[in-house]
Design a protein around this motif. Structure first.
Motif, PDB file in Angstrom:
ATOM      1  N   TYR A 110       0.789  -1.237   0.000  1.00 44.22           N
ATOM      2  CA  TYR A 110       0.000   0.000   0.000  1.00 44.22           C
ATOM      3  C   TYR A 110       0.817   1.281   0.000  1.00 44.22           C
ATOM      4  O   TYR A 110       0.327   2.317  -0.436  1.00 44.22           O
ATOM      5  N   ASN A 116      -0.894   2.892  -5.289  1.00 43.01           N
ATOM      6  CA  ASN A 116      -1.356   2.038  -4.194  1.00 43.01           C
ATOM      7  C   ASN A 116      -1.802   2.868  -2.987  1.00 43.01           C
ATOM      8  O   ASN A 116      -2.725   2.491  -2.267  1.00 43.01           O
ATOM      9  N   GLU A 119      -5.252   3.971  -3.647  1.00 41.80           N
ATOM     10  CA  GLU A 119      -6.160   2.847  -3.414  1.00 41.80           C
ATOM     11  C   GLU A 119      -6.451   2.682  -1.916  1.00 41.80           C
ATOM     12  O   GLU A 119      -7.603   2.468  -1.516  1.00 41.80           O
TER      13      GLU A 119
END
Length: 136
Positions: A110, A116, A119
């Motif tokens: 992440y 990422n 996200e």
């Protein structure tokens, strides 16, 4: 002389209304301990009322004190459990390795790339909207 004989055969405690029944003696109410018993009985009879008034008046502070005591007890229990786990050979290093591995995976999954991270922020926003509503 006849009255003297009658006094001897008729005790003071027998009722003249019904044969064989006892009457209350007037000397029973004059005992000194009853002066102390009556106020104590009155106070003890009012104890539930006093306790109810106390709890209704100090409900919020008592709740706060109770929650603080519960938090302190919970922390002590958690520290004791963690101390017991730490005493088990090879378990503490194994759990440390699992934690480091999960941290490395989370950073790789992440936080390493900007896409990422976006996200991850989208997932946080979805959870926040689910919990608090769309207005939050």
């Amino acid at each position: 002389m006849e009255s003297k004989v009658q006094e001897q055969t008729t005790p003071k405690d027998l009722s003249s209304e019904a044969p064989g029944t006892l009457t209350k003696s007037s000397s029973m109410g004059d005992q000194p301990w009853q002066e102390w018993v009556a106020p104590v009985v009155d106070i003890l009879a009012k104890v539930p009322e006093y306790v109810g008034e106390f709890f209704s008046e100090y409900k919020q502070p008592l709740t706060t004190v109770g929650l603080l005591l519960l938090a302190i007890i919970s922390v002590k229990i958690i520290v004791a459990v963690l101390g017991a786990i730490d005493d088990i050979p090879l378990l503490a290093p194994l759990l440390e390795m699992v934690g480091l591995g999960y941290t490395a995976w989370f950073v790789w999954r992440y936080l390493w790339k900007a896409s990422n991270r976006k996200e991850l922020l989208a997932e946080f926003d979805a959870i926040k909207n689910q919990m608090f509503g769309d207005n939050a």
